[in-house]
Design a protein around this motif. Structure first.
Motif, PDB file in Angstrom:
ATOM      1  N   ALA A 117     -45.362 -56.003 -12.791  1.00  0.00           N
ATOM      2  CA  ALA A 117     -45.521 -55.126 -12.838  1.00  0.00           C
ATOM      3  C   ALA A 117     -44.916 -53.698 -11.457  1.00  0.00           C
ATOM      4  CB  ALA A 117     -46.585 -54.124 -13.087  1.00  0.00           C
ATOM      5  N   TYR A 118     -44.148 -53.634 -11.331  1.00  0.00           N
ATOM      6  CA  TYR A 118     -43.200 -52.183 -10.655  1.00  0.00           C
ATOM      7  C   TYR A 118     -44.140 -50.666 -10.517  1.00  0.00           C
ATOM      8  CZ  TYR A 118     -40.830 -56.701  -9.985  1.00  0.00           C
ATOM      9  OH  TYR A 118     -40.650 -58.325  -9.421  1.00  0.00           O
ATOM     10  N   ASP A 119     -43.654 -50.453  -9.288  1.00  0.00           N
ATOM     11  CA  ASP A 119     -43.705 -48.421  -9.354  1.00  0.00           C
ATOM     12  C   ASP A 119     -42.622 -47.693  -9.368  1.00  0.00           C
ATOM     13  OD1 ASP A 119     -44.180 -46.395  -8.100  1.00  0.00           O
ATOM     14  OD2 ASP A 119     -46.559 -46.853  -7.311  1.00  0.00           O
ATOM     15  N   ALA A 120     -41.879 -47.252  -9.951  1.00  0.00           N
ATOM     16  CA  ALA A 120     -40.856 -46.711 -10.662  1.00  0.00           C
ATOM     17  C   ALA A 120     -40.637 -45.693  -8.631  1.00  0.00           C
ATOM     18  CB  ALA A 120     -40.766 -46.037 -11.471  1.00  0.00           C
ATOM     19  N   GLY A 121     -42.009 -45.563  -8.380  1.00  0.00           N
ATOM     20  CA  GLY A 121     -41.785 -44.467  -6.698  1.00  0.00           C
ATOM     21  C   GLY A 121     -41.423 -43.289  -7.143  1.00  0.00           C
ATOM     22  N   THR A 122     -41.884 -42.922  -8.480  1.00  0.00           N
ATOM     23  CA  THR A 122     -41.167 -41.542  -9.104  1.00  0.00           C
ATOM     24  C   THR A 122     -42.836 -40.451  -9.567  1.00  0.00           C
ATOM     25  OG1 THR A 122     -41.134 -41.661 -10.998  1.00  0.00           O
ATOM     26  CG2 THR A 122     -39.516 -42.273  -9.857  1.00  0.00           C
ATOM     27  N   ASP A 123     -44.031 -41.308  -9.567  1.00  0.00           N
ATOM     28  CA  ASP A 123     -44.567 -40.076  -9.145  1.00  0.00           C
ATOM     29  C   ASP A 123     -46.288 -40.691  -9.245  1.00  0.00           C
ATOM     30  OD1 ASP A 123     -47.404 -39.343 -10.560  1.00  0.00           O
ATOM     31  OD2 ASP A 123     -46.606 -38.438 -12.095  1.00  0.00           O
ATOM     32  N   SER A 124     -47.153 -40.184  -8.372  1.00  0.00           N
ATOM     33  CA  SER A 124     -48.275 -40.615  -6.974  1.00  0.00           C
ATOM     34  C   SER A 124     -49.247 -40.629  -7.812  1.00  0.00           C
ATOM     35  CB  SER A 124     -47.975 -39.782  -5.297  1.00  0.00           C
ATOM     36  OG  SER A 124     -46.331 -39.680  -5.502  1.00  0.00           O
ATOM     37  N   GLY A 125     -49.528 -40.860  -9.043  1.00  0.00           N
ATOM     38  CA  GLY A 125     -50.947 -41.815  -9.713  1.00  0.00           C
ATOM     39  C   GLY A 125     -51.357 -42.803  -9.365  1.00  0.00           C
ATOM     40  N   THR A 126     -52.958 -43.427  -9.166  1.00  0.00           N
ATOM     41  CA  THR A 126     -52.877 -44.881  -8.696  1.00  0.00           C
ATOM     42  C   THR A 126     -54.081 -45.436  -9.864  1.00  0.00           C
ATOM     43  OG1 THR A 126     -55.067 -43.864  -7.495  1.00  0.00           O
ATOM     44  CG2 THR A 126     -53.283 -43.668  -6.766  1.00  0.00           C
ATOM     45  N   GLU A 127     -54.058 -44.564 -10.630  1.00  0.00           N
ATOM     46  CA  GLU A 127     -55.440 -44.469 -11.937  1.00  0.00           C
ATOM     47  C   GLU A 127     -54.725 -44.925 -13.239  1.00  0.00           C
ATOM     48  OE1 GLU A 127     -58.241 -45.923 -11.761  1.00  0.00           O
ATOM     49  OE2 GLU A 127     -58.593 -45.154 -10.118  1.00  0.00           O
ATOM     50  N   TYR A 128     -54.114 -46.230 -14.759  1.00  0.00           N
ATOM     51  CA  TYR A 128     -53.720 -45.874 -15.411  1.00  0.00           C
ATOM     52  C   TYR A 128     -53.426 -44.603 -16.103  1.00  0.00           C
ATOM     53  CZ  TYR A 128     -54.667 -50.304 -15.562  1.00  0.00           C
ATOM     54  OH  TYR A 128     -54.494 -52.503 -15.671  1.00  0.00           O
ATOM     55  N   THR A 129     -54.600 -43.567 -15.633  1.00  0.00           N
ATOM     56  CA  THR A 129     -54.364 -42.092 -16.312  1.00  0.00           C
ATOM     57  C   THR A 129     -54.631 -41.250 -15.166  1.00  0.00           C
ATOM     58  OG1 THR A 129     -56.650 -42.428 -17.159  1.00  0.00           O
ATOM     59  CG2 THR A 129     -56.064 -42.661 -18.775  1.00  0.00           C
ATOM     60  N   SER A 130     -54.297 -41.062 -14.458  1.00  0.00           N
ATOM     61  CA  SER A 130     -53.785 -39.917 -13.076  1.00  0.00           C
ATOM     62  C   SER A 130     -52.991 -39.352 -14.188  1.00  0.00           C
ATOM     63  CB  SER A 130     -53.234 -40.384 -12.355  1.00  0.00           C
ATOM     64  OG  SER A 130     -54.308 -41.118 -11.689  1.00  0.00           O
ATOM     65  N   SER A 131     -53.238 -37.755 -13.841  1.00  0.00           N
ATOM     66  CA  SER A 131     -52.493 -36.848 -14.386  1.00  0.00           C
ATOM     67  C   SER A 131     -51.379 -36.900 -13.427  1.00  0.00           C
ATOM     68  CB  SER A 131     -53.105 -35.576 -13.596  1.00  0.00           C
ATOM     69  OG  SER A 131     -53.213 -36.110 -12.286  1.00  0.00           O
ATOM     70  N   ASN A 132     -50.608 -35.565 -14.326  1.00  0.00           N
ATOM     71  CA  ASN A 132     -48.454 -36.318 -13.329  1.00  0.00           C
ATOM     72  C   ASN A 132     -49.108 -34.869 -12.107  1.00  0.00           C
ATOM     73  OD1 ASN A 132     -47.877 -37.242 -15.582  1.00  0.00           O
ATOM     74  ND2 ASN A 132     -47.203 -35.484 -16.521  1.00  0.00           N
ATOM     75  N   THR A 133     -48.332 -36.404 -10.558  1.00  0.00           N
ATOM     76  CA  THR A 133     -47.623 -36.281  -9.882  1.00  0.00           C
ATOM     77  C   THR A 133     -46.665 -36.156  -9.147  1.00  0.00           C
ATOM     78  OG1 THR A 133     -50.118 -36.361  -9.224  1.00  0.00           O
ATOM     79  CG2 THR A 133     -49.392 -36.240  -6.906  1.00  0.00           C
ATOM     80  N   ILE A 134     -45.798 -35.433  -9.378  1.00  0.00           N
ATOM     81  CA  ILE A 134     -44.267 -35.308  -9.114  1.00  0.00           C
ATOM     82  C   ILE A 134     -44.038 -36.122  -7.450  1.00  0.00           C
ATOM     83  CG2 ILE A 134     -42.365 -34.681  -8.746  1.00  0.00           C
ATOM     84  CD1 ILE A 134     -42.482 -32.587 -11.020  1.00  0.00           C
ATOM     85  N   THR A 135     -43.686 -37.659  -7.151  1.00  0.00           N
ATOM     86  CA  THR A 135     -43.339 -38.359  -5.716  1.00  0.00           C
ATOM     87  C   THR A 135     -41.654 -37.788  -5.562  1.00  0.00           C
ATOM     88  OG1 THR A 135     -44.652 -40.177  -6.411  1.00  0.00           O
ATOM     89  CG2 THR A 135     -42.924 -40.236  -4.395  1.00  0.00           C
ATOM     90  N   ASN A 136     -41.612 -36.711  -4.398  1.00  0.00           N
ATOM     91  CA  ASN A 136     -40.603 -35.706  -4.339  1.00  0.00           C
ATOM     92  C   ASN A 136     -40.780 -35.993  -2.536  1.00  0.00           C
ATOM     93  OD1 ASN A 136     -37.905 -34.396  -3.602  1.00  0.00           O
ATOM     94  ND2 ASN A 136     -39.055 -32.227  -4.621  1.00  0.00           N
ATOM     95  N   PRO A 137     -39.695 -36.728  -1.595  1.00  0.00           N
ATOM     96  CA  PRO A 137     -38.369 -37.167  -2.767  1.00  0.00           C
ATOM     97  C   PRO A 137     -38.839 -38.963  -2.929  1.00  0.00           C
ATOM     98  CG  PRO A 137     -38.337 -37.647  -0.424  1.00  0.00           C
ATOM     99  CD  PRO A 137     -39.547 -36.171  -0.493  1.00  0.00           C
ATOM    100  N   ARG A 138     -38.160 -39.645  -4.671  1.00  0.00           N
ATOM    101  CA  ARG A 138     -38.491 -40.219  -4.889  1.00  0.00           C
ATOM    102  C   ARG A 138     -38.877 -41.235  -4.272  1.00  0.00           C
ATOM    103  NH1 ARG A 138     -34.603 -40.450 -10.496  1.00  0.00           N
ATOM    104  NH2 ARG A 138     -35.166 -38.274 -11.219  1.00  0.00           N
TER     105      ARG A 138
END
Length: 311
Positions: free
Chosen positions: A174-195
């Motif tokens: 599994a990989y992290d796309a680097g576009t959201d900073s959540g750390t749990e399966y159901t974390s709320s949306n936290t946009i990673t900016n810049p990606r």
């Protein structure tokens, strides 16, 4: 279960047919591994988005790990929401540029215990496009996905299987796309900016453990040396076109059929040619704007395939 496999047909996998080209047939099967023992917890409604991918020419044209280049919008959408529309568009752009030749998609079966499966059967892979990339969302998750990136199915040993790898199995991670900073399966949306760069999920809850096993079952391979390409002086014009096109210089070529394909491999028109005309006119103005493939075949099975752009 939806089953949408979109090969561009074994012998139109290149925009120009290649004499002596090797083509292999594989069955691809993937079984996911997602459980509380290896992955700490299992969220409610755990599932996988459709398995999507492509066969292509150059490494890292679709996904690139651990480099400053961020995820494309297509990978972002797969990883965050399990939607593949932008990804499919990106693959079609690569196809039109001659860098890829087929888009692949297959739904996963529902979970059985902690596992799920998907299969892509009878996939034709060309020597010109020997790399395969596949991806699916770990769902739910912030922006996590499983992937096989730019796997080369050529073995380098032409004395066995015409140079294609025999049946083998790999672990999938599994990989992290680097576009959201959540750390749990159901974390709320936290946009990673810049990606951020795509990276393997090394911490909680995945802990770098495998999340699937994928098998590439080699079936057959052939050399297309018995089917020579038709002469390059066969003309297709205008191209790009508003819809009305002409195929000319076909006299004395014993043309038997002309087939028009969508870029996804569906036959749009199949025309039988009689009396050896010098040219054939088509009115395709009813088609949507986009890229199409025109395949001209003679009575001996020799053929040529051309790209057509309709504006």
């Amino acid at each position: 279960m939806r089953n949408i496999i979109v090969p561009l047909i074994a012998l139109i996998i290149s925009l120009h047919d290649t004499f002596g080209q090797s083509v292999a047939n594989y069955n691809i099967s993937i079984t996911t591994i997602w459980n509380t023992t290896e992955h700490t917890t299992l969220p409610n409604n755990a599932h996988w988005s459709p398995l999507v991918g492509a066969t292509h020419k150059n490494p890292n044209d679709i996904i690139e790990f651990g480099v400053p280049t961020p995820s494309t919008n297509g990978i972002k959408d797969i990883a965050e929401i399990g939607v593949n529309t932008n990804f499919e568009n990106e693959i079609n752009t690569l196809i039109s540029a001659g860098k890829a030749n087929q888009y692949l998609v297959q739904d996963f079966a529902p979970f059985a215990g902690n596992n799920s499966t998907a299969s892509l059967n009878n996939i034709e892979i060309s020597e010109d496009f020997p790399l395969i990339t596949l991806a699916s969302m770990v769902a739910p998750s912030p922006d996590w996905f499983i992937a096989i990136n730019s796997l080369n199915l050529r073995s380098g040993n032409n004395s066995i299987n015409n140079g294609w790898k025999d049946t083998f199995t790999l672990d999938v991670f599994a990989y992290d796309a680097g576009t959201d900073s959540g750390t749990e399966y159901t974390s709320s949306n936290t946009i990673t900016n810049p990606r951020e760069p795509i990276s393997m999920l090394s911490g909680y809850p995945i802990n770098s453990n495998r999340m699937a096993s994928i098998t590439f079952q080699y079936n057959t391979s052939t050399l297309s040396s018995t089917q020579k390409a038709l002469p390059e002086n066969i003309k297709l014009y205008p191209n790009p076109s508003e819809g009305k096109i002409t195929i000319s210089n076909i006299q004395n070529s014993e043309i038997n059929t002309v087939k028009i394909y969508s870029v996804l491999g569906s036959v749009i028109q199949d025309v039988t040619v009689k009396n050896s005309p010098s040219k054939i006119d088509f009115d395709l103005s009813n088609l949507k704007k986009g890229i199409y493939l025109i395949r001209v075949t003679n009575i001996n099975g020799n053929h040529t395939t051309r790209k057509l752009i309709i504006n």
